[in-house]
Design a protein around this motif. Structure first.
Motif, PDB file in Angstrom:
ATOM      1  N   LEU A   1       0.826  -1.201   0.000  1.00  0.00           N
ATOM      2  CA  LEU A   1       0.000   0.000   0.000  1.00  0.00           C
ATOM      3  C   LEU A   1       0.862   1.254   0.000  1.00  0.00           C
ATOM      4  O   LEU A   1       0.558   2.230  -0.708  1.00  0.00           O
ATOM      5  CB  LEU A   1      -0.922  -0.017   1.213  1.00  0.00           C
ATOM      6  CG  LEU A   1      -2.097   0.967   1.216  1.00  0.00           C
ATOM      7  CD1 LEU A   1      -2.969   0.760  -0.007  1.00  0.00           C
ATOM      8  CD2 LEU A   1      -2.914   0.786   2.487  1.00  0.00           C
ATOM      9  N   LEU A   2       1.950   1.250   0.766  1.00  0.00           N
ATOM     10  CA  LEU A   2       2.866   2.390   0.753  1.00  0.00           C
ATOM     11  C   LEU A   2       3.501   2.553  -0.630  1.00  0.00           C
ATOM     12  O   LEU A   2       3.684   3.686  -1.110  1.00  0.00           O
ATOM     13  CB  LEU A   2       3.949   2.208   1.817  1.00  0.00           C
ATOM     14  CG  LEU A   2       3.462   2.257   3.275  1.00  0.00           C
ATOM     15  CD1 LEU A   2       4.607   1.955   4.226  1.00  0.00           C
ATOM     16  CD2 LEU A   2       2.831   3.618   3.595  1.00  0.00           C
TER      17      LEU A   2
ATOM     18  N   PRO B   1      -4.023  -2.699  -2.321  1.00  0.00           N
ATOM     19  CA  PRO B   1      -2.949  -1.980  -3.030  1.00  0.00           C
ATOM     20  C   PRO B   1      -3.175  -1.867  -4.534  1.00  0.00           C
ATOM     21  O   PRO B   1      -2.860  -0.827  -5.127  1.00  0.00           O
ATOM     22  CB  PRO B   1      -1.702  -2.816  -2.720  1.00  0.00           C
ATOM     23  CG  PRO B   1      -2.017  -3.520  -1.448  1.00  0.00           C
ATOM     24  CD  PRO B   1      -3.484  -3.810  -1.518  1.00  0.00           C
ATOM     25  N   ILE B   2      -3.737  -2.907  -5.157  1.00  0.00           N
ATOM     26  CA  ILE B   2      -3.991  -2.840  -6.604  1.00  0.00           C
ATOM     27  C   ILE B   2      -5.035  -1.773  -6.915  1.00  0.00           C
ATOM     28  O   ILE B   2      -4.858  -0.945  -7.825  1.00  0.00           O
ATOM     29  CB  ILE B   2      -4.449  -4.215  -7.126  1.00  0.00           C
ATOM     30  CG1 ILE B   2      -3.316  -5.235  -7.030  1.00  0.00           C
ATOM     31  CG2 ILE B   2      -4.928  -4.109  -8.568  1.00  0.00           C
ATOM     32  CD1 ILE B   2      -3.759  -6.652  -7.334  1.00  0.00           C
ATOM     33  N   ALA B   3      -6.129  -1.773  -6.153  1.00  0.00           N
ATOM     34  CA  ALA B   3      -7.169  -0.764  -6.366  1.00  0.00           C
ATOM     35  C   ALA B   3      -6.628   0.640  -6.144  1.00  0.00           C
ATOM     36  O   ALA B   3      -6.950   1.577  -6.891  1.00  0.00           O
ATOM     37  CB  ALA B   3      -8.354  -1.042  -5.440  1.00  0.00           C
ATOM     38  N   THR B   4      -5.782   0.806  -5.137  1.00  0.00           N
ATOM     39  CA  THR B   4      -5.205   2.129  -4.852  1.00  0.00           C
ATOM     40  C   THR B   4      -4.307   2.597  -5.985  1.00  0.00           C
ATOM     41  O   THR B   4      -4.347   3.774  -6.383  1.00  0.00           O
ATOM     42  CB  THR B   4      -4.420   2.078  -3.536  1.00  0.00           C
ATOM     43  OG1 THR B   4      -5.286   1.653  -2.472  1.00  0.00           O
ATOM     44  CG2 THR B   4      -3.840   3.427  -3.190  1.00  0.00           C
ATOM     45  N   THR B   5      -3.485   1.707  -6.517  1.00  0.00           N
ATOM     46  CA  THR B   5      -2.589   2.073  -7.615  1.00  0.00           C
ATOM     47  C   THR B   5      -3.372   2.495  -8.853  1.00  0.00           C
ATOM     48  O   THR B   5      -3.088   3.536  -9.468  1.00  0.00           O
ATOM     49  CB  THR B   5      -1.665   0.895  -7.961  1.00  0.00           C
ATOM     50  OG1 THR B   5      -0.948   0.483  -6.793  1.00  0.00           O
ATOM     51  CG2 THR B   5      -0.671   1.290  -9.040  1.00  0.00           C
ATOM     52  N   LEU B   6      -4.360   1.694  -9.243  1.00  0.00           N
ATOM     53  CA  LEU B   6      -5.160   2.016 -10.427  1.00  0.00           C
ATOM     54  C   LEU B   6      -5.910   3.327 -10.235  1.00  0.00           C
ATOM     55  O   LEU B   6      -5.949   4.177 -11.130  1.00  0.00           O
ATOM     56  CB  LEU B   6      -6.137   0.881 -10.715  1.00  0.00           C
ATOM     57  CG  LEU B   6      -5.515  -0.441 -11.191  1.00  0.00           C
ATOM     58  CD1 LEU B   6      -6.562  -1.547 -11.217  1.00  0.00           C
ATOM     59  CD2 LEU B   6      -4.893  -0.275 -12.570  1.00  0.00           C
TER      60      LEU B   6
ATOM     61  N   PRO C   1     -12.632   0.392 -15.049  1.00  0.00           N
ATOM     62  CA  PRO C   1     -12.689   0.325 -13.581  1.00  0.00           C
ATOM     63  C   PRO C   1     -11.506   1.020 -12.907  1.00  0.00           C
ATOM     64  O   PRO C   1     -10.353   0.829 -13.294  1.00  0.00           O
ATOM     65  CB  PRO C   1     -12.679  -1.186 -13.309  1.00  0.00           C
ATOM     66  CG  PRO C   1     -13.241  -1.802 -14.541  1.00  0.00           C
ATOM     67  CD  PRO C   1     -12.786  -0.932 -15.669  1.00  0.00           C
ATOM     68  N   PHE C   2     -11.810   1.853 -11.919  1.00  0.00           N
ATOM     69  CA  PHE C   2     -10.862   2.585 -11.079  1.00  0.00           C
ATOM     70  C   PHE C   2     -10.125   3.707 -11.803  1.00  0.00           C
ATOM     71  O   PHE C   2      -9.648   4.638 -11.155  1.00  0.00           O
ATOM     72  CB  PHE C   2      -9.817   1.640 -10.439  1.00  0.00           C
ATOM     73  CG  PHE C   2     -10.376   0.745  -9.385  1.00  0.00           C
ATOM     74  CD1 PHE C   2     -10.920   1.263  -8.229  1.00  0.00           C
ATOM     75  CD2 PHE C   2     -10.364  -0.624  -9.549  1.00  0.00           C
ATOM     76  CE1 PHE C   2     -11.436   0.432  -7.239  1.00  0.00           C
ATOM     77  CE2 PHE C   2     -10.873  -1.468  -8.570  1.00  0.00           C
ATOM     78  CZ  PHE C   2     -11.410  -0.938  -7.418  1.00  0.00           C
ATOM     79  N   LEU C   3     -10.001   3.643 -13.125  1.00  0.00           N
ATOM     80  CA  LEU C   3      -9.228   4.650 -13.850  1.00  0.00           C
ATOM     81  C   LEU C   3     -10.073   5.826 -14.309  1.00  0.00           C
ATOM     82  O   LEU C   3      -9.674   6.981 -14.168  1.00  0.00           O
ATOM     83  CB  LEU C   3      -8.542   4.024 -15.075  1.00  0.00           C
ATOM     84  CG  LEU C   3      -7.293   3.173 -14.848  1.00  0.00           C
ATOM     85  CD1 LEU C   3      -6.812   2.617 -16.181  1.00  0.00           C
ATOM     86  CD2 LEU C   3      -6.200   3.976 -14.177  1.00  0.00           C
TER      87      LEU C   3
END
Length: 454
Positions: free
Chosen positions: A26-27, A83-88, A420-422
């Motif tokens: 996440l960081l 973490p994947i959702a946060t990055t996208l 999604p997410f973007l």
């Protein structure tokens, strides 16, 4: 016979290890998102603006708060989904903000980057509430038919006078005061819940086979009712709401869950036949579907390119991807604003122009990893409802990615869905964060459930 742990042997805590992995990733995700925003500012403006960074820092604090909530309420949840959702989501905010800095193109954006941060905060908040309210996903099975009723109401809301948004091609939006929302995004979650509960109850009868046709054993005629009803519902969404993408999502999700529930390939064959028949009929009758098919087949025609509602958008998106090449122009250095709906329908083209094929491949890998974790959660579950629910949520996420990205890259006709997410869009963002929260809850329930070793 149950296995009891010996108190004299130190027992490891896998839940702590999972959460530590999640915190580290996440960081890293927050660092990638912040770096993307900084590169956009330096590339487009040449200096750093602290206003957006302050808002992004507040959003990072909210994401870390969700991590803390998971440490206390879902300690065994999957460590990769958040973490994947946060990055996208962070990459999407950076690119939307980048398009805000170039209002000279065909699309006049005002402050969509800030608005996307606010919608993200609402989405993360909805995910936290979902994790706190749903303590065990198996309890959702009791609300199977309530979920069906909620989904139908949500799908019908855009047709209600006074609520539907005027001056739009697809009747999928409603407005409540100054807020515009797309209820179909939440409806797909409710339908996944209904399909999971329904198929668990009807699985045995739906798994029965009938006659063998062309080497494939087809279901009995009396068991064709559910798939025909869902097919008719999808066609109704396409015809009355002019929403081709949502219709495809709903029907595709049901067929995939039906196959997982029964293990019968015949349902896939039947689903493809019904989908092909519906697509052919829609292309013959509905003008907007005809236009999208024509734009797909003959996009580079000079006459079609210059027509109103022609192939101008899809061709400019392809030119943008070509301009980016292998490594991209660099964040803040391209011209994604030249493509209509660059921050929503065509954000993949916008992002691909500035981060190149290599960066876009990394984004696709993140999507692939998100879907694979969701499917892994589903197939590792001991209960049928959780398995079907997780598979349904993961498949509808994967199908939406394919439909949107395939339309932008001219693999299939463009449908108007959001990535999604973007992509910019509050309702889609909130729905996808809720999907992530439900997958986290299901994964935690699976790992923390007591097992008896025989």
């Amino acid at each position: 016979m149950t296995r009891v742990a010996d108190d004299r042997v130190p027992v490891t805590k896998p839940s702590t290890r999972l959460r530590n992995i999640e915190l580290g990733l996440l960081l890293l995700a927050l660092a990638v998102s912040a770096s993307a925003i900084l590169l956009v500012q330096l590339g487009a403006r040449g200096h750093i603006d602290t206003h957006l960074l302050t808002l992004a820092a507040g959003l990072a604090g909210l994401v870390l708060a969700m991590h803390v909530v998971l440490r206390f309420t879902a300690r065994d949840a999957d460590p990769f989904i958040l973490p994947i959702a946060t990055t996208l989501n962070g990459l999407g905010i950076a690119e939307i903000y980048r398009i805000d800095l170039t209002p000279t193109g065909v699309a006049n954006h005002s402050d969509d980057g800030t608005r996307q941060i606010l919608w993200t905060a609402l989405g993360v908040g909805a995910a936290i509430v979902t994790v706190l309210l749903v303590r065990n996903h198996r309890a959702l099975q009791r609300y199977t038919y309530i979920a069906m009723l909620v989904a139908i109401v949500l799908l019908l809301l855009p047709l209600v006078p006074g609520l539907k948004l005027s001056n739009v091609t697809a009747a999928v939006w409603i407005h409540v005061g100054p807020l515009n929302f797309q209820p179909g995004e939440i409806a797909k979650i409710a339908l996944a819940m209904f399909f999971a509960g329904f198929l668990v109850a009807r699985r045995d009868s739906l798994a029965m086979v009938g006659r063998k046709v062309l080497g494939v054993r087809l279901p009995r005629g009396r068991d064709l009712g559910p798939i025909v009803v869902v097919w008719a519902l999808a066609l109704a969404v396409i015809v009355f709401e002019h929403d081709l993408g949502t219709g495809l999502l709903l029907f595709g999700m049901f067929v995939a869950m039906l196959y997982v529930a029964t293990g019968r390939t015949s349902w896939i064959v039947l689903g493809l036949l019904l989908a092909g028949a519906g697509a052919w009929a829609a292309a013959q009758v509905l003008t907007y579907v005809q236009g999208r098919v024509t734009n797909w087949l003959d996009a580079f025609s000079g006459n079609l390119y210059n027509e109103v509602g022609g192939s101008y958008q899809i061709v400019n998106g392809i030119f943008g991807l070509a301009h980016g090449g292998l490594f991209g122009t660099g964040l803040g250095q391209g011209r994604p604003d030249l493509t209509p709906a660059a921050d929503s329908d065509f954000i993949i083209a916008s992002l691909g122009e500035e981060i190149g094929l290599v960066g876009l491949f990394a984004v696709l890998c993140l999507y692939l990893l998100f879907v694979s974790r969701g499917l892994r959660i589903g197939f590792s579950g001991p209960d049928d409802f959780g398995k079907l629910f997780a598979v349904g949520l993961s498949f509808v996420f994967a199908l939406q990615c394919f439909i949107v990205i395939g339309g932008v890259m001219r693999v299939i006709p463009e449908t108007g869905l959001t990535t999604p997410f973007l992509a910019a869009g509050g309702s889609s963002l909130v729905a996808n964060w809720m999907i992530a929260a439900l997958l986290l809850r299901i994964s935690d329930t699976i790992r923390s459930s007591p097992r008896t070793v025989i």
